[in-house]
Design an enzyme around this catalytic site. Structure first.
Site, PDB file in Angstrom:
ATOM      1  CB  SER A 112     -11.122  14.751  -5.933  1.00 56.87           C
ATOM      2  OG  SER A 112     -11.387  16.141  -6.147  1.00 56.87           O
ATOM      3  CB  SER A 114      -8.794  19.246  -6.731  1.00 60.13           C
ATOM      4  OG  SER A 114      -9.805  18.464  -7.528  1.00 60.13           O
ATOM      5  CB  CYS A 115     -13.485  18.429  -3.676  1.00 59.54           C
ATOM      6  SG  CYS A 115     -13.225  17.804  -1.979  1.00 59.54           S
ATOM      7  N   GLY A 116     -11.678  20.778  -1.873  1.00 57.06           N
ATOM      8  CA  GLY A 116     -11.599  21.659  -0.861  1.00 57.06           C
ATOM      9  C   GLY A 116     -12.165  21.099   0.470  1.00 57.06           C
TER      10      GLY A 116
END
Length: 278
Positions: A112, A114-116
Site C-alpha cells: 500500500s 503507506s508501507c514504505g
C-alpha cells in the site's frame, strides 16, 4: 433502509449555543474475520485466518469473495464450495484443485501507499497476479454522462443519507445506468463487496463498466479495480500519486474531483468524448 448497517444513539445537538436531545443514526462498524479451509493431500483440512477488517455488517459473503478475488487467491467464484458465516466471522471452503498459492495468504505480495515500499515495486507486484487482459477493449464515454453520475449515486446511497458515514462503490453501464452499488465504513470493503457480487453474477471482467467511488481514489482501490479488469474509474475526491501511476500502468482512465459541473482527468483521456479545449 438496511437496519443491519445502522444503529441509533441519543446525542446532544447544538445550534447557536442552544442544545437539544435527539436520536441520531450511526453507521455500524464491526470487525469481520475472514478465514479459509482447504482440503489437503491428507484427510486433514488446512484452516487459515487471512484477514480481519473493520466493516459495515452486510453483504459479508460478497465482501469475502471480493477480497479473495482482488488478492489473487481465487479467480472464479466456483473455487469456493461453501460459505459459512457466523457472528463477525466468515469461513470459505475452497476446492482442493483451486491452485491456491499459500505464500500469498499473508497479504504481503501487495503493498500500500503507506508501507514504505517504492511505487515501482508496488505496481510490479500487482502485475504478477493480475491475469485479466483488457487491452483490446475500445469504448468512449460522453462527458455529460460522466457529470450526471454523482447525483445518481447520491440518490441510491440510502444508508449514507441517514448517517453520512459510509463510503460507496457503484458500477454503471457505459450509458450511465446504475447497475448496483455497495456501501461500507471502509472504502476498500465497499469495492470488495461490489466486485464479489459481480463475481457471483459471472460479470467478470468488468472491462466495459464504469466505477464510481464516493471518496478519494487510493492505490488500494485502483489495485482492486485493476484485478477486476475495470478500465474507467471516477472518484468524487482526489487520487493519490501512486494511484495515478498504477492507473497509467494499467491503461485505466482515472477521473477525480467529479461533480455535476467539472472533473479532472489524470490519465486515459482517450475514453472521454465531447470535450473542447478552452
Amino acid at each position: 433502509m438496511d437496519t443491519t448497517a445502522i444503529t441509533t444513539r441519543k446525542i446532544i445537538k447544538v445550534n447557536k449555543a442552544k442544545k437539544r436531545l435527539v436520536s441520531d443514526f450511526l453507521a455500524i462498524e464491526e470487525p469481520l474475520e475472514i478465514s479459509i479451509s482447504i482440503p489437503t493431500a491428507t484427510p486433514a483440512v488446512l484452516n487459515k485466518n487471512i484477514s480481519i477488517t473493520m466493516r459495515t455488517p452486510n453483504n459479508d459473503a460478497n465482501l469475502a469473495l471480493g477480497f479473495l478475488f482482488t488478492e489473487g487467491i481465487i479467480s472464479v467464484h466456483t473455487a469456493v464450495t461453501q460459505i459459512i458465516p457466523s457472528e463477525n466471522k466468515i469461513n470459505l471452503f475452497l476446492k482442493n484443485d483451486s491452485q491456491i498459492d499459500l505464500s500469498t495468504l499473508d497479504r504481503n505480495f501487495y503493498t500500500s501507499s503507506s508501507c514504505g515500499v517504492c511505487g515501482k515495486a508496488s505496481i510490479d507486484s500487482i502485475k504478477t497476479v493480475c491475469t485479466i487482459d483488457t487491452k483490446k477493449e475500445r469504448f468512449k464515454v460522453d462527458s455529460t454522462c460522466i457529470q450526471d453520475l454523482p447525483a445518481k449515486l447520491r440518490v441510491a446511497q440510502e444508508v449514507f443519507e441517514s448517517t453520512g458515514g459510509l463510503h460507496a462503490a457503484a458500477l454503471f453501464s457505459l450509458e450511465g445506468d446504475l447497475l448496483f452499488l455497495r456501501e461500507d465504513v471502509g472504502r476498500h470493503n465497499a469495492l470488495d463487496k461490489l466486485i464479489g457480487h459481480a463475481l457471483t453474477e459471472n460479470l467478470m471482467p468488468l472491462s466495459k463498466h464504469l466505477l464510481l467511488l464516493s471518496g478519494r481514489a487510493s492505490f488500494e482501490l485502483i489495485q482492486k479495480a485493476a484485478m477486476a479488469g475495470i478500465q474507467f474509474i471516477m472518484a468524487v475526491g482526489a487520487p493519490s500519486s501512486l494511484a495515478v501511476e498504477l492507473a497509467t500502468e494499467f491503461d485505466i482512465t482515472l477521473i477525480g474531483f467529479l461533480t455535476k459541473d467539472k472533473f479532472n482527468i489524470y490519465c486515459g483521456e482517450k475514453r472521454v468524448e465531447n470535450l473542447i479545449f478552452e
